[in-house]
Design an enzyme around this catalytic site. Sequence first.
Site, short mmCIF file in Angstrom:
data_model
loop_
_atom_site.label_atom_id
_atom_site.label_comp_id
_atom_site.label_asym_id
_atom_site.label_seq_id
_atom_site.Cartn_x
_atom_site.Cartn_y
_atom_site.Cartn_z
CD GLU A 1 26.18 -7.99 15.65
OE1 GLU A 1 26.14 -7.42 14.55
OE2 GLU A 1 25.57 -7.59 16.65
CG ASP B 1 32.31 -10.01 11.55
OD1 ASP B 1 31.78 -10.25 10.45
OD2 ASP B 1 33.29 -9.24 11.66
CG ASN C 1 22.94 -7.88 13.63
OD1 ASN C 1 23.78 -7.84 12.73
ND2 ASN C 1 22.16 -6.86 13.90
CD GLU D 1 27.94 -11.15 11.95
OE1 GLU D 1 28.72 -10.95 11.00
OE2 GLU D 1 27.43 -10.20 12.60
#
Length: 246
Positions: free
Chosen positions: A62, A66, A131, A134
Amino acid sequence: MRSIKKIFSKSRSPEDGIFFGAIEKILGFAPKNIDFYKKAFTHRSSNIIDEVGNPLNYERLEFLGDAMLSAVIAAHLFDKAPTGDEGYLTKMRSKIVSRDHLNELGKDLNLVQFVESKVPVQHFGENIHGNIFESLVGAIYLDRGYDFCEKFIQKRVVAPYVDITRLEGKVISYKSLVIEWCQKEKRQFHFDIFEDNGIDGERLFGVKLSIDEKVVAKARATSKKKAEEKASQRAYFAFQEQIDKK
């Protein structure tokens, strides 16, 4: 905790083939190492560890995803908005990779259906969708590299959702907008927060937003942040004509 071998086994089951096909359809290309994608959908509650005892779940992916999203979106905006300064580009990127938008992306792809967890799906918070999106991006980067990662983001994020003209008018936070307006107009504002349990016993938070010592909006939500944002949105619409002239 369960060993990595029980989940990430070299021997493939029929379920692995179904999962592979579903992921390939979402990505638009075939994965090389399906284990990266299994990890991308593994919730910490599964209590899986690797060979040396490290927790194995989607949280590190994650973080990586990102960063990749931010990099690809930043490059796109830099190219498509040549007159935008740093502040403009930062604000536009924030709108595209906002938590609410990422949650929408995760929902659109129904990614939560693949999550392995000991927690029932209905108990997941709203942010699980973003989440997982990502973490999926992070898995793509590890599996196929930057070019394929960029290809996926362009297909699933940029092409269907990134309209610069439309995004320029999109509000990220009504609370920030109202506070900015109050400060500019030298108006006093205050959020009065209190617990306000619902009829079924659910823990809720109530908020009263006062401007110049007058209550202008009220709201309830499951968190203080959400309640403040909802009250701010109502205040914005009450003062929209004045705020939009700022």
